[in-house]
Design a protein around this motif. Structure first.
Motif: not given
Length: 277
Positions: A188-189, A201-203, A243-245, A258-259
């Motif tokens: 998220v960071e 893109a790799a992330l 819950q990450d997003e 990130s929500g």
């Protein structure tokens, strides 16, 4: 000369065959006639059986048609599409003395703004919930009176393939171990800052390898925009976490937040604090 007379002279007198001979010949003729269709029927039955066997052989020996590749799960499809769009963006490399400007909006309408140092050594600024806060840079390992490590807002040497990025994320700068909770914080960071196209893109491709992904299609972000959401549970075994997003634009697949930290409404590279793109 009469040809008929010659035939009579050659063959001699010929009388009619006896009645018994006629009956016997007639019976032989009928028997022969009856046998021929039978032979044809046998041949026909053999032919049909042979064709059926040949057809069966074709069915058995012909390989099944390729059903094509198995469709990707929806969250993986979203992340891969976002990665493809990111990789096609222009590669802009910020100067060390520049700043990454980000403006986010919460569901209640409040907006936050940050100017983060591209290389982590210059003093930045943040407007959070209406309060202005100076963000000191880390220079020569020191920030004011404490020791520090520069935390660039535009990391220069991030991995550009999924496996290497996943290994990088698991190195957790938070020192809390190799857990999905730490991974979520790292992801998220990173996503909220500035990433060069290949690294972004790799992330996304690295996150696509995380188990337990769930897609939210047709969701809304804090501004009311329709978004595509990809969530994963990063709760630790001790119940710590959340819950990450990731939120994406459903057309351009641009990252929209990130929500949790609010919707990203503006982001860019600027030359000075308080400047906006």
């Amino acid at each position: 000369m009469d040809e008929m007379q010659l035939l009579r002279d050659f063959a001699g007198p010929a009388g009619l065959p006896a009645r018994d001979d006629l009956a016997r010949k007639r019976a032989e003729l009928l028997a022969a006639t009856a046998r021929r269709p039978a032979r044809r029927r046998v041949w026909a039955s053999v032919t049909v059986a042979g064709l059926a066997a040949a057809a069966a052989a074709v069915v058995v020996l012909t390989p099944a048609e390729d059903a094509g590749p198995v469709p990707e799960p929806e969250p993986v499809r979203i992340l891969h599409a976002a990665a493809a769009k990111a990789r096609a963006l222009p590669d802009v490399i910020p100067r060390p003395d520049q700043f990454v400007y980000t403006k986010t909006r919460l569901a209640d309408g409040r907006e936050n703004e940050t100017w983060a140092s591209a290389d982590g050594t210059h003093d930045g600024l943040a407007f959070v919930f209406g309060h202005e806060t100076a963000v000191a840079g880390c220079r020569d390992g020191k920030r004011a009176t404490s020791r520090c490590v520069p935390h660039p807002a535009a990391p220069p040497d991030l991995p550009t393939d999924a496996d290497a990025m996943l290994a990088y994320l698991h190195q957790s700068t938070y020192g809390e171990g190799d857990t999905l909770h730490d991974l979520g914080r790292e992801v998220v960071e990173l996503a909220g800052g500035y990433l060069r196209p290949a690294a972004r893109a790799a992330l996304y491709e690295a996150v696509a390898k995380v188990p337990g992904l769930v897609a939210r299609t047709g969701a809304k972000d804090a501004t009311g925009r329709t978004v595509l959401g990809v969530t994963w549970d990063s709760t630790t075994e001790h119940g710590i976490g959340n819950q990450d997003e990731f939120l994406f634009d459903p057309v351009t697949f641009a990252y929209l937040g990130s929500g949790m930290d609010g919707a990203v409404v503006s982001q860019g590279i600027v030359d000075a604090v308080r400047q906006r793109p």
